[in-house]
Design an enzyme around this catalytic site. Structure first.
Site, PDB file in Angstrom:
ATOM      1  N   GLY A  70      -4.931  80.778  35.252  1.00  0.00           N
ATOM      2  CA  GLY A  70      -5.269  82.083  34.711  1.00  0.00           C
ATOM      3  C   GLY A  70      -6.770  82.329  34.688  1.00  0.00           C
ATOM      4  N   GLN A 179      -0.026  85.596  28.949  1.00  0.00           N
ATOM      5  CA  GLN A 179       0.937  85.394  27.858  1.00  0.00           C
ATOM      6  C   GLN A 179       2.203  86.234  28.050  1.00  0.00           C
ATOM      7  OE1 GLN A 179       0.908  83.224  25.294  1.00  0.00           O
ATOM      8  NE2 GLN A 179      -1.090  82.388  25.838  1.00  0.00           N
ATOM      9  N   SER A 199      -0.329  82.453  34.873  1.00  0.00           N
ATOM     10  CA  SER A 199      -0.582  81.016  34.897  1.00  0.00           C
ATOM     11  C   SER A 199       0.710  80.237  34.681  1.00  0.00           C
ATOM     12  CB  SER A 199      -1.593  80.672  33.800  1.00  0.00           C
ATOM     13  OG  SER A 199      -1.748  79.277  33.709  1.00  0.00           O
ATOM     14  N   HIS A 201       1.488  77.194  33.629  1.00  0.00           N
ATOM     15  CA  HIS A 201       1.778  76.316  32.486  1.00  0.00           C
ATOM     16  C   HIS A 201       2.112  77.055  31.195  1.00  0.00           C
ATOM     17  CE1 HIS A 201      -2.078  76.213  30.074  1.00  0.00           C
ATOM     18  NE2 HIS A 201      -2.550  76.738  31.188  1.00  0.00           N
ATOM     19  N   CYS A 324      -8.618  77.014  22.883  1.00  0.00           N
ATOM     20  CA  CYS A 324      -9.979  77.031  23.418  1.00  0.00           C
ATOM     21  C   CYS A 324     -11.026  77.053  22.320  1.00  0.00           C
ATOM     22  CB  CYS A 324     -10.170  78.245  24.299  1.00  0.00           C
ATOM     23  SG  CYS A 324      -8.750  78.586  25.304  1.00  0.00           S
TER      24      CYS A 324
END
Ligand SMILES: *Cc1c(COP(=O)(O)O)cnc(C)c1O
Length: 388
Positions: A70, A179, A199, A201, A324
């Site tokens: 992402g 998301q 993304s 994962h 993060c």
């Protein structure tokens, strides 16, 4: 009991994804660019994965570019949209204050390069107002980048309404849908988006693989120099295990999305109801306009970190916001953006469920959490004054 309630940070690779990845690590080792049969076999598998991923997003296979995730997709989309704008003398970009750092930091990089960025306000309910997007668009606006669903508070943005405005005004529209893809019925045609990041994962595919949808006809250029892979726009030998795993994971998620999201939303709402009953506790973001699995609360008089440690001791994996920002003492920029006061933003908890979670796990969280909150508050020097 072990409960993994941090699916917005990352997910476990599904059985189907794992099974799809194994051939790429064993027999399908040819380079898709090679002309011999081993290469052709890999190329066929690569194209097949691209078609399946495109189908899940209602895109065309040629509109899907694989990336390392992402973050790369966000960087690429925004940097290229800015470059395309500058060619026409347009150096104004619009985003929101609560985007992922992959978007915010790219915007900041561009500001240093002479672009002007408008950071739209996010309302207390965690939503952007389309009319405020419209009002921010100027003659020299090159791009609007607004996330599909927020990673910390889960709120789903009015993407289609924003898409309509951008299409009408002739401004490129990018959305960070990391998301959303695999969790919500994302449709690039109906949503009127020009570029969309995803993304693997975040929907039970492997880490280190993602993609960018770019609507055909938008002349984006390569982000890195290299070979002719990805229609000459993203060089480097393809991450075959990642791509095949991601395709299987996305297909699996999309094949029973409606049932899954109804079940996950019921678990989410049970948690929201139970946690909401605790004193001096607030739900972050809109109560229903949120992804099926997101539960985000702030507890007054508590440090989010201590809460996480105690939950972890009980086998519950949660987050205080985003993976993060943990480890930094700054409160979450997302919570500050929706107007949560600094002191309270420190006491945040995000539980992110998905189809891999079960009702018993929700029962277990509801059983353990109130006691932990109470213990921590009893230890807190500020709580005595607060509860008055
Ligand atoms: C996880 C996440 C990203 C980053 O994706 P990676 O594949 O980990 O680089 C970007 N945006 C949002 C909203 C995310 O949740």
């Amino acid at each position: 009991m072990f409960v993994y309630a941090d699916n917005a940070a990352t997910t476990k690779v599904s059985r189907k994804a794992l099974e799809a990845m194994m051939p790429a690590l064993e027999d399908l080792y040819g380079n898709p660019s090679s002309l011999h049969q081993a290469g052709r076999a890999a190329e066929a598998a690569l194209w097949n994965a691209r078609e399946r991923i495109a189908a899940c997003l209602s895109a065309e296979p040629r509109e899907i570019y694989f990336t390392s995730g992402g973050t790369e997709a966000d960087n690429w989309a925004i940097t290229e949209a800015a470059r395309l704008g500058a060619l026409k003398g347009k150096k104004h970009l619009i985003t929101s204050a609560f985007e992922h750092h992959a978007v915010l930091h790219t915007m900041q990089k561009l500001e240093k390069q002479g672009y002007e960025v408008t950071y739209l306000k996010v309302h207390e309910d965690g939503l952007i107002r389309p009319e405020e997007v419209a009002a921010a668009i100027r003659e020299d606006t090159a791009l609007v980048s607004i996330m599909y669903a927020n990673n910390e508070i889960g709120t789903i943005q009015p993407i289609r309404a924003i898409g309509e405005i951008c299409r009408e005004r002739g401004v490129l529209f990018h959305t960070d849908a990391v998301q959303a893809v695999g969790h919500l019925p994302v449709n690039v045609r109906e949503d009127l988006v020009d570029m969309l990041s995803f993304s693997g994962h975040k929907f039970h595919g492997p880490k280190g693989i993602g993609g960018l949808y770019v609507r055909k006809g938008i002349p984006i250029r390569n982000f890195m120099e290299g070979g002719a892979q990805e229609f000459r726009k993203r060089g480097g030998t393809e991450n075959m295990p990642g791509i095949l795993g991601m395709a299987a994971a996305l297909e699996e998620a999309c094949s029973h999305m409606a049932e899954d999201s109804a079940r996950v939303a019921r678990m989410r709402d049970r948690l929201i109801e139970a946690i909401g009953k605790l004193p001096k506790t607030r739900l972050n973001g809109h109560p229903s306009q949120r992804v099926p699995g997101n539960v985000s609360f702030c507890f007054e008089g508590i440090e989010g970190e201590s809460l996480l440690l105690r939950l972890d001791l009980q086998g519950i994996c949660a987050s205080s916001g985003s993976a993060c920002t943990s480890g930094s003492l700054e409160p979450s920029h997302v919570l500050l953006a929706i107007g949560v006061p600094k002191e309270i933003a420190h006491g945040s908890l995000r539980l992110s469920l998905d189809a891999s979670n079960r009702e018993e796990e929700v029962d277990y969280i509801i059983e353990k959490l109130p006691g932990i909150v109470e213990t921590l508050r009893d230890m807190s020097p500020v709580w005595e004054e607060m509860k008055a």
